[in-house]
Each structure stands twice: as structure tokens, then as C-alpha cells.
Design an enzyme around this catalytic site. Structure first.
Site, PDB file in Angstrom:
ATOM      1  N   ARG A  78      11.714  -5.807   4.311  1.00 49.28           N
ATOM      2  CA  ARG A  78      11.374  -4.380   4.230  1.00 49.28           C
ATOM      3  C   ARG A  78      12.367  -3.516   5.006  1.00 49.28           C
ATOM      4  O   ARG A  78      12.787  -3.847   6.096  1.00 49.28           O
ATOM      5  CB  ARG A  78       9.969  -4.186   4.806  1.00 49.28           C
ATOM      6  CG  ARG A  78       9.556  -2.731   4.935  1.00 49.28           C
ATOM      7  CD  ARG A  78       8.102  -2.547   4.753  1.00 49.28           C
ATOM      8  NE  ARG A  78       7.312  -3.136   5.834  1.00 49.28           N
ATOM      9  CZ  ARG A  78       5.984  -3.133   5.831  1.00 49.28           C
ATOM     10  NH1 ARG A  78       5.322  -2.603   4.836  1.00 49.28           N
ATOM     11  NH2 ARG A  78       5.332  -3.689   6.823  1.00 49.28           N
ATOM     12  N   ARG A 117       0.366  -9.597  12.960  1.00 50.47           N
ATOM     13  CA  ARG A 117      -0.303  -8.575  12.141  1.00 50.47           C
ATOM     14  C   ARG A 117      -1.087  -9.213  11.001  1.00 50.47           C
ATOM     15  O   ARG A 117      -2.170  -8.747  10.648  1.00 50.47           O
ATOM     16  CB  ARG A 117       0.724  -7.575  11.605  1.00 50.47           C
ATOM     17  CG  ARG A 117       1.126  -6.539  12.673  1.00 50.47           C
ATOM     18  CD  ARG A 117       2.482  -5.930  12.415  1.00 50.47           C
ATOM     19  NE  ARG A 117       2.602  -5.379  11.093  1.00 50.47           N
ATOM     20  CZ  ARG A 117       3.735  -5.333  10.385  1.00 50.47           C
ATOM     21  NH1 ARG A 117       4.839  -5.821  10.893  1.00 50.47           N
ATOM     22  NH2 ARG A 117       3.743  -4.800   9.200  1.00 50.47           N
ATOM     23  N   ARG A 124      11.754  -1.733  10.542  1.00 45.40           N
ATOM     24  CA  ARG A 124      10.695  -1.277  11.448  1.00 45.40           C
ATOM     25  C   ARG A 124      10.575  -2.230  12.628  1.00 45.40           C
ATOM     26  O   ARG A 124      10.645  -3.432  12.441  1.00 45.40           O
ATOM     27  CB  ARG A 124       9.372  -1.234  10.684  1.00 45.40           C
ATOM     28  CG  ARG A 124       8.760   0.142  10.658  1.00 45.40           C
ATOM     29  CD  ARG A 124       7.591   0.160   9.728  1.00 45.40           C
ATOM     30  NE  ARG A 124       6.507  -0.723  10.153  1.00 45.40           N
ATOM     31  CZ  ARG A 124       5.395  -0.924   9.465  1.00 45.40           C
ATOM     32  NH1 ARG A 124       5.241  -0.301   8.324  1.00 45.40           N
ATOM     33  NH2 ARG A 124       4.473  -1.724   9.911  1.00 45.40           N
ATOM     34  N   LYS A 175       0.816  -1.211   0.000  1.00 45.14           N
ATOM     35  CA  LYS A 175       0.000   0.000   0.000  1.00 45.14           C
ATOM     36  C   LYS A 175       0.855   1.268   0.000  1.00 45.14           C
ATOM     37  O   LYS A 175       0.626   2.177  -0.787  1.00 45.14           O
ATOM     38  CB  LYS A 175      -0.929   0.016   1.228  1.00 45.14           C
ATOM     39  CG  LYS A 175      -1.873  -1.171   1.306  1.00 45.14           C
ATOM     40  CD  LYS A 175      -2.800  -1.072   2.521  1.00 45.14           C
ATOM     41  CE  LYS A 175      -2.077  -1.113   3.853  1.00 45.14           C
ATOM     42  NZ  LYS A 175      -1.558  -2.435   4.236  1.00 45.14           N
ATOM     43  N   ARG A 196      -9.399  -0.007   9.015  1.00 47.50           N
ATOM     44  CA  ARG A 196      -9.007  -1.416   9.128  1.00 47.50           C
ATOM     45  C   ARG A 196     -10.031  -2.252   9.846  1.00 47.50           C
ATOM     46  O   ARG A 196      -9.813  -3.445  10.068  1.00 47.50           O
ATOM     47  CB  ARG A 196      -7.742  -1.534   9.952  1.00 47.50           C
ATOM     48  CG  ARG A 196      -6.570  -1.272   9.126  1.00 47.50           C
ATOM     49  CD  ARG A 196      -5.378  -1.764   9.876  1.00 47.50           C
ATOM     50  NE  ARG A 196      -4.309  -0.991   9.342  1.00 47.50           N
ATOM     51  CZ  ARG A 196      -3.059  -1.316   9.370  1.00 47.50           C
ATOM     52  NH1 ARG A 196      -2.687  -2.390   9.969  1.00 47.50           N
ATOM     53  NH2 ARG A 196      -2.186  -0.567   8.819  1.00 47.50           N
TER      54      ARG A 196
HETATM   55  P1  ADP Z   1       1.228  -2.675   8.093  1.00 45.08           P
HETATM   56  O1  ADP Z   1      -0.033  -2.397   7.345  1.00 45.08           O
HETATM   57  O2  ADP Z   1       2.349  -3.043   7.191  1.00 45.08           O
HETATM   58  O3  ADP Z   1       1.041  -3.641   9.218  1.00 45.08           O
HETATM   59  P2  ADP Z   1       1.178   0.031   9.195  1.00 45.08           P
HETATM   60  O4  ADP Z   1       2.353   0.924   9.182  1.00 45.08           O
HETATM   61  O5  ADP Z   1       0.015   0.386   8.369  1.00 45.08           O
HETATM   62  O6  ADP Z   1       1.755  -1.393   8.816  1.00 45.08           O
HETATM   63  O7  ADP Z   1       0.671  -0.159  10.702  1.00 45.08           O
HETATM   64  C1  ADP Z   1       1.543  -0.450  11.758  1.00 45.08           C
HETATM   65  C2  ADP Z   1       0.764  -0.605  13.071  1.00 45.08           C
HETATM   66  O8  ADP Z   1       0.071   0.617  13.379  1.00 45.08           O
HETATM   67  C3  ADP Z   1      -0.336  -1.675  13.042  1.00 45.08           C
HETATM   68  O9  ADP Z   1       0.161  -2.957  13.325  1.00 45.08           O
HETATM   69  C4  ADP Z   1      -1.286  -1.133  14.136  1.00 45.08           C
HETATM   70  O10 ADP Z   1      -0.782  -1.410  15.427  1.00 45.08           O
HETATM   71  C5  ADP Z   1      -1.221   0.347  13.936  1.00 45.08           C
HETATM   72  N1  ADP Z   1      -2.270   0.836  12.990  1.00 45.08           N
HETATM   73  C6  ADP Z   1      -2.072   1.389  11.767  1.00 45.08           C
HETATM   74  N2  ADP Z   1      -3.243   1.731  11.189  1.00 45.08           N
HETATM   75  C7  ADP Z   1      -4.220   1.362  12.057  1.00 45.08           C
HETATM   76  C8  ADP Z   1      -5.633   1.415  12.052  1.00 45.08           C
HETATM   77  N3  ADP Z   1      -6.335   1.925  11.012  1.00 45.08           N
HETATM   78  N4  ADP Z   1      -6.320   0.935  13.128  1.00 45.08           N
HETATM   79  C9  ADP Z   1      -5.659   0.435  14.179  1.00 45.08           C
HETATM   80  N5  ADP Z   1      -4.327   0.326  14.248  1.00 45.08           N
HETATM   81  C10 ADP Z   1      -3.598   0.787  13.212  1.00 45.08           C
END
Ligand code: ADP
Ligand code: ZN
Length: 214
Positions: free
Chosen positions: A129, A173, A162, A14, A90
Site C-alpha cells: 500500500r 492490526r 503509512r 474500505k 470497530r
Molecule cells: P486500517 O483499517 O487499514 O488498519 P485505518 O486507517 O482505518 O487503517 O486505521 C489506522 C489506525 O487508526 C488503527 O490501527 C487505529 O489505531 C486507529 N483507528 C482508526 N479507526 C479507529 C476506531 N474506530 N477505533 C479505534 N481506533 C481506530
């Protein structure tokens, strides 16, 4: 303002796709919920301090917390023709909160782009990554290597892994995605806004397939 949601598992690309779409079209703006949260954690805001423990475990932060951060940002946005939302919503609850925010901003939801990537590829993408904490650029040790090992092409910053990209947290995740985010696919499909995009193959082609959906 049109809102385009990028939906897909962790590692589905994404952020990479959004970054390239924005580089090619300055009327687009990219907002990543993960970046918003990591920034809040770094700055030790109240939201950041609350979010940190969830993120370390690879769990979702509370719906209201992230929804508020996104709503505040959207209320201030002026200018972009299209807002690319990456990582938000999400959960179905977040999608409902976003509906209200979109209405409050006088914006409209134009497409939900689902990046489709098989599980075994996701695991490899997450493991390789690398990110540039200074400018947010994303790399992969073999798929998208920087010109100089460990150094960001864009700004010269030192690349990092990360914290939540370790195998244990990454597995969690992916499970959280299956349980809490996959239901959104049906939610948006029912509205006729879901666009499935094959998320494997040459990056330029993935980006082009995504661009054509909105
Ligand atoms: P990825 O999609 O690769 O897991 P992100 O950078 O989008 O990584 O998200 C990292 C972390 O941030 C998630 O594992 C979660 O803890 C939190 N997070 C991100 N976006 C949301 C969301 N919309 N709702 C809840 N938690 C979120
Ligand atoms: Zn950089």
C-alpha cells in the site's frame, strides 16, 4: 441522511471502495476514522496527541476518543444523502455510541457492508500500500500502481508508506481486528443490516457489488 458502514479487516479495501463510490456519486460523503485520526495527529490537537501512541502500536485508540471525533463531524454535516463510514465503528461499544449519534442527527443506518478478503491477500495488500498524504488517494505498488512511479495521479504529490503499514504493526492490526472488530459482524447480522461483499477480484466489480447493497 442514510449511514452506510464499511466493515472489513485492515487492507480489505474500505478506503479504496469508498473513494470510488464517492467519485461516481456526489451525493455520497466518505469519512475515514483513520484519516480523521491521522489529521488530528498531524495538527497536534489534544485528541491527536492522545491517539498517536496507540496508532503507532497498531492498537485501537480509546472508544470515546474516536466516537467523539465522528460525532462532532456528523453534527456539522449538511447535505450528503449517504454518509459512508470507513473504519468506524470497530468495537461493539463504538457501535452503541454510533447508534446514539445517528439518532441525535436524525439519520438512519441503512446497511453495513462487510468486505470479505482472505488473510493471505490482506498481508500482501498492506505491504504494497502507498498513500498520497496531500490528497488522501490510495495506491498499491502492483495492484493499483500510479501512472508515474511514486507520484500521485490525482495531485502530483509524493507517495508514502503509512507508518503503521510495516509488517510487525500490520500483523498486530490484523489480530486486533479479529479480537475486537469481528464481534461487530454478529452484532449487525442480528439486526438484519449486514451485507457481505466479496472483496477480491477486479476493483470495478467490488465497487459495483458494494454499491448495490444500499
Ligand atoms: P486500517 O483499517 O487499514 O488498519 P485505518 O486507517 O482505518 O487503517 O486505521 C489506522 C489506525 O487508526 C488503527 O490501527 C487505529 O489505531 C486507529 N483507528 C482508526 N479507526 C479507529 C476506531 N474506530 N477505533 C479505534 N481506533 C481506530
Ligand atoms: Zn494526491
Amino acid at each position: 441522511m442514510d449511514v452506510v458502514i464499511l466493515l472489513g479487516a485492515p487492507g480489505s479495501g474500505k478506503g479504496t471502495v469508498a473513494g470510488r463510490l464517492v467519485a461516481a456519486d456526489k451525493t455520497l460523503r466518505h469519512v475515514s476514522s483513520g484519516d480523521l485520526l491521522r489529521d488530528a495527529v498531524r495538527r497536534h490537537t489534544a485528541a491527536g496527541d492522545e491517539a498517536e501512541a496507540y496508532m503507532k502500536r497498531g492498537e485501537l485508540v480509546p472508544d470515546a476518543l474516536i466516537a467523539r471525533l465522528v460525532a462532532e463531524l456528523m453534527a456539522e454535516l449538511k447535505g450528503p444523502r449517504v454518509l459512508l463510514l470507513d473504519g468506524f465503528p470497530r468495537t461493539v461499544a463504538q457501535a452503541q455510541m454510533l447508534d446514539r449519534t445517528i439518532e441525535d442527527c436524525g439519520a438512519s443506518l441503512s446497511a453495513v457492508v462487510l468486505l470479505d478478503v482472505p488473510d493471505e491477500i490482506l498481508v500482501n495488500r498492506i505491504a504494497g500500500r502507498r498513500i498520497c498524504p496531500a490528497c488522501g488517494a490510495g495506491y498499491h505498488v502492483t495492484n493499483i500502481p500510479p501512472r508515474v512511479d511514486g507520484i500521485c495521479d490525482a495531485c502530483g504529490g509524493a507517495l508514502k508508506v503509512r507508518k503503521d503499514d510495516n509488517p510487525e504493526t500490520a500483523k498486530n492490526r490484523l489480530a486486533v481486528y479479529q479480537a475486537q472488530t469481528v464481534p461487530l459482524i454478529e452484532f449487525y447480522e442480528a439486526r438484519g443490516v449486514l451485507r457481505r461483499v466479496q472483496g477480491t477480484g477486479p476493483i470495478d466489480e467490488i465497487v459495483e457489488r458494494a454499491r448495490r447493497t444500499f
